[in-house]
Design a protein around this motif. Structure first.
Motif, PDB file in Angstrom:
ATOM      1  N   SER A  12       4.486   9.738 -15.469  1.00 23.72           N
ATOM      2  CA  SER A  12       3.573   8.461 -15.647  1.00 23.72           C
ATOM      3  C   SER A  12       2.943   8.068 -16.863  1.00 23.72           C
ATOM      4  O   SER A  12       3.019   8.508 -18.235  1.00 23.72           O
ATOM      5  N   LEU A  70       3.872   5.634  -5.326  1.00 21.74           N
ATOM      6  CA  LEU A  70       4.236   5.455  -6.598  1.00 21.74           C
ATOM      7  C   LEU A  70       3.102   6.237  -8.019  1.00 21.74           C
ATOM      8  O   LEU A  70       3.441   7.228  -8.584  1.00 21.74           O
ATOM      9  N   LEU A  71       2.158   6.449  -6.801  1.00 22.64           N
ATOM     10  CA  LEU A  71       1.205   7.619  -7.379  1.00 22.64           C
ATOM     11  C   LEU A  71       1.320   9.590  -7.171  1.00 22.64           C
ATOM     12  O   LEU A  71       1.714   9.918  -8.113  1.00 22.64           O
ATOM     13  N   ILE A  72       2.220   9.274  -5.995  1.00 25.74           N
ATOM     14  CA  ILE A  72       3.060  10.589  -6.564  1.00 25.74           C
ATOM     15  C   ILE A  72       3.947  10.717  -7.212  1.00 25.74           C
ATOM     16  O   ILE A  72       3.793  11.870  -7.574  1.00 25.74           O
ATOM     17  N   THR A  73       4.727  10.057  -7.222  1.00 22.91           N
ATOM     18  CA  THR A  73       5.821  10.764  -8.245  1.00 22.91           C
ATOM     19  C   THR A  73       5.465  10.072  -9.686  1.00 22.91           C
ATOM     20  O   THR A  73       5.415  11.348 -10.198  1.00 22.91           O
ATOM     21  N   PHE A  74       4.421   9.166  -9.960  1.00 18.31           N
ATOM     22  CA  PHE A  74       4.039  10.020 -11.205  1.00 18.31           C
ATOM     23  C   PHE A  74       2.750  11.514 -11.774  1.00 18.31           C
ATOM     24  O   PHE A  74       2.696  12.260 -12.489  1.00 18.31           O
ATOM     25  N   ALA A  75       2.503  11.926 -10.478  1.00 19.14           N
ATOM     26  CA  ALA A  75       2.335  12.817 -10.134  1.00 19.14           C
ATOM     27  C   ALA A  75       3.188  13.956 -10.450  1.00 19.14           C
ATOM     28  O   ALA A  75       2.470  15.543 -10.533  1.00 19.14           O
ATOM     29  N   CYS A 118       5.929   2.263 -17.909  1.00 23.72           N
ATOM     30  CA  CYS A 118       5.503   3.320 -18.828  1.00 23.72           C
ATOM     31  C   CYS A 118       5.840   3.944 -20.196  1.00 23.72           C
ATOM     32  O   CYS A 118       5.284   4.361 -21.480  1.00 23.72           O
ATOM     33  N   SER A 161       2.468   1.728  -3.428  1.00 25.76           N
ATOM     34  CA  SER A 161       2.088   2.036  -4.900  1.00 25.76           C
ATOM     35  C   SER A 161       1.447   3.667  -4.232  1.00 25.76           C
ATOM     36  O   SER A 161       1.128   4.330  -5.156  1.00 25.76           O
ATOM     37  N   SER A 162       1.469   3.848  -3.029  1.00 19.70           N
ATOM     38  CA  SER A 162       1.020   5.341  -2.795  1.00 19.70           C
ATOM     39  C   SER A 162       2.276   6.658  -3.259  1.00 19.70           C
ATOM     40  O   SER A 162       1.719   7.710  -3.693  1.00 19.70           O
ATOM     41  N   SER A 192       0.491   9.411 -19.135  1.00 21.88           N
ATOM     42  CA  SER A 192       0.117  11.209 -19.334  1.00 21.88           C
ATOM     43  C   SER A 192      -0.593  12.403 -20.382  1.00 21.88           C
ATOM     44  O   SER A 192       0.118  10.554 -21.745  1.00 21.88           O
ATOM     45  N   THR A 231       0.823  -1.111  -0.018  1.00 15.38           N
ATOM     46  CA  THR A 231       0.188  -0.019   0.042  1.00 15.38           C
ATOM     47  C   THR A 231       0.529   1.465   0.056  1.00 15.38           C
ATOM     48  O   THR A 231       1.029   2.232  -0.770  1.00 15.38           O
TER      49      THR A 231
END
Length: 598
Positions: A456, A445-450, A592, A442-443, A459, A439
């Motif tokens: 991302s 990773l989402l922050i990195t993509f954002a 990606c 994953s969080s 994107s 968990t």
């Protein structure tokens, strides 16, 4: 109390043989994950305060001084024994080594000191040996409450002999499934380290040709019944026979049965080295550059059979005596033979000069493909409307490098996360820890993509980097990671190259392939998705479990994966760092590229 009495009896027996006897107490300190402990020296096994005396283990050691030696070299015999729950087979191994020790105390040909270590194995075979070696090479001058515990006189000076030339660990382990006594050789140490091949050759020759043992090394049993591997073996056998009929001097044919045995043994040797976890207590010696192996003898008679025990004792002791004689006659340490090799049988191997060719051929294409993709990507960027001027052509890779750096930084954080998760109170279940780890990762990773534009896979095209340039930098990062890993653990780099190189080379954006609907493009996209699915670390772990015959029925995959990772970092395996800092970031970058908005 029973354990202390037995330890006293062993010490008394050694003393009656004329040996210098001492007892060493150690605390079974568990390995805790710490990010700064990787690639450090062996554990110091710090003794903790306020711990009951009953929790300490006691090693018994005796030293025979060589009548023809100068005390500068020694040979170590190790017998793991559980002083509380020891069984009949452990008693047999203790009897064989004790019989040999009494013989060595009387001979006049010894030029190297003999150390017999009876390791207290109630906490495992590895820990007591490692604790004794730590005290042997890094003595502690700090007084401890250990000296006050129990009735054994552990206040005596810890005695030492000379530099260790070799070490042999003997275990009698279960009844043989064959009609003859079986000897299993375990040689793998931490991070793919192996003893000098000559030590294995000496033991194998004496066991087979002098004492009549059936010698074996570990193999992947599931491969022995593999139908596709059997078909390949039959093809090689047929080709060999055909070549022999054309020219009688061509004798490179191999029977199908030997091919299956060799392939199963090779796979086991490669996997054990890549895993980086020692296969026995001999692994503690390799941390101090001492050649050592573990010998597990399986007699063909029950342990309570008195009629065969004399013959078994004699043959086992003669095997050890012959090996000690061979090492005793050496003027130098083992150095002429190989230290980097893969076993295909107890008497056959593949040297580093052979299997490094396969690795070199795998990674050689990476820099060339990276250069070609970079040139194509720069041309595409210069011809696009995004960069009509085409300025600063040599700096087009920086946007892709930013994404690669961000995901490798993410891999570093994920690698260090278990240290902090283990500090959370109340989270002791492997399943709970794996869920928390997944968990949190994953969080992040989402922050990195954002936060990183274009990082991302979903994107927009306006913020995205040219996929060819991104693939070029990704391939370069994979090339550097694999080459660095080959210096630390070649087996890990070999397996990593087999998984990572095809994925990095084949992966392409899936959207153009779906739009074109050409068979070649769709096939490439399908292969990319298959390779990415197989290359995901958790999926790869599940496949390896199935390959080694452990099955996936009822498998708690998350908890099992966490337990497996715990074993990697507990043994300071560099494979753990490779998975988190090389394989996982490159896998995400390939993901990606696959979903790039081209």
């Amino acid at each position: 109390m029973k354990a202390r009495v037995f330890q006293k009896l062993i010490g008394k027996y050694m003393s009656e043989m004329g040996a210098e006897v001492y007892y060493q107490k150690f605390h079974p300190e568990g390995n805790q994950f710490h990010p700064l402990h990787f690639f450090s020296g062996p554990d110091s096994y710090t003794l903790l305060d306020n711990v009951s005396c009953a929790s300490y283990g006691v090693n018994v050691a005796g030293i025979i001084r060589a009548p023809r030696g100068d005390g500068k070299e020694s040979i170590v015999l190790v017998t793991p024994y559980d002083f509380i729950n020891g069984g009949d087979y452990e008693a047999l191994s203790l009897g064989i080594t004790g019989t040999l020790f009494s013989l060595l105390a009387r001979v006049t040909w010894l030029s190297k000191d003999i150390i017999w270590l009876v390791a207290d194995s109630r906490y495992g075979d590895y820990r007591p040996v490692a604790a004794w070696l730590t005290e042997y090479h890094s003595p502690s001058f700090k007084d401890s409450d250990l000296l006050k515990c129990g009735e054994l006189n552990t206040a005596d000076k810890f005695r030492r002999a000379g530099t260790m030339a070799a070490a042999l660990v003997l275990k009698v382990d279960g009844r043989s499934e064959r009609f003859e006594d079986t000897l299993s050789i375990y040689a793998e140490a931490s991070n793919g380290q192996m003893p000098n091949l000559d030590l294995i050759n000496v033991v194998n020759y004496l066991a087979v040709h002098r004492q009549g043992f059936y010698v074996k090394v570990e193999k992947v049993v599931s491969l022995l019944s593999s139908s596709w591997l059997k078909i390949i073996g039959e093809i090689f056998e047929a080709v060999g026979k055909l070549a022999h009929t054309l020219n009688p001097d061509w004798n490179f044919g191999i029977p199908t049965a030997d091919y299956l045995e060799g392939s199963a043994t090779l796979a086991s040797s490669l996997y054990s080295q890549a895993l980086g976890i020692p296969t026995g207590p001999h692994g503690a010696f390799r941390d101090y550059q001492v050649d050592a192996i573990t010998l597990k003898v399986s007699p063909r008679f029950p342990p309570d059979s008195k009629t065969r025990q004399h013959d078994f004792f004699l043959r086992g002791a003669k095997l050890l005596e012959g090996t000690i004689r061979s090492v005793n006659n050496l003027l130098e340490k083992f150095h002429q033979s190989f230290f980097l090799y893969l076993l295909t049988s107890p008497s056959k191997f593949i040297s580093v000069g052979v299997y490094m060719i396969a690795f070199a051929l795998l990674v050689a294409s990476l820099p060339m493909v990276a250069a070609s993709l970079y040139i194509d990507g720069c041309k595409a960027l210069n011809n696009s409307t995004l960069n009509p001027a085409g300025n600063f052509k040599s700096w087009k890779w920086l946007d892709a490098a930013k994404q690669v750096f961000a995901l490798h930084l993410f891999g570093l954080i994920v690698t260090l996360l278990p240290y902090f998760i283990c500090q959370v109170p109340g989270q002791h279940s492997p399943s709970n820890r794996s869920i928390m780890w997944g968990t949190t990762s994953s969080s992040l990773l989402l922050i990195t993509f954002a936060t990183i534009p274009g990082c991302s896979p979903f994107s927009s095209r306006r913020h995205g980097t040219n996929w060819a340039v991104l693939k070029s930098v990704t391939i370069s990062a994979a090339f550097i990671g694999l080459c660095l890993m080959s210096i630390i653990n070649f087996a890990t780099a070999e397996i990593g190259a087999l998984l990572l190189v095809p994925t990095c080379l084949i992966v392409q954006p899936i959207k153009p392939a779906l739009r074109s609907r050409r068979i070649k493009s769709l096939l490439g996209a399908f292969c990319s998705m298959v390779l990415l699915t197989i290359g995901f670390p958790v999926m790869l772990f599940a496949i390896s479990k199935g390959l080694f015959g452990e099955g996936l029925v009822g498998l708690s995959l998350g908890g099992e994966f966490w337990t497996w990772l715990e074993s990697l970092w507990a043994w300071k395996s560099a494979t753990y760092l490779y998975i988190g800092m090389v394989h996982l970031p490159c896998w995400l970058l390939c993901l990606c590229i696959l979903f790039h908005p081209s």
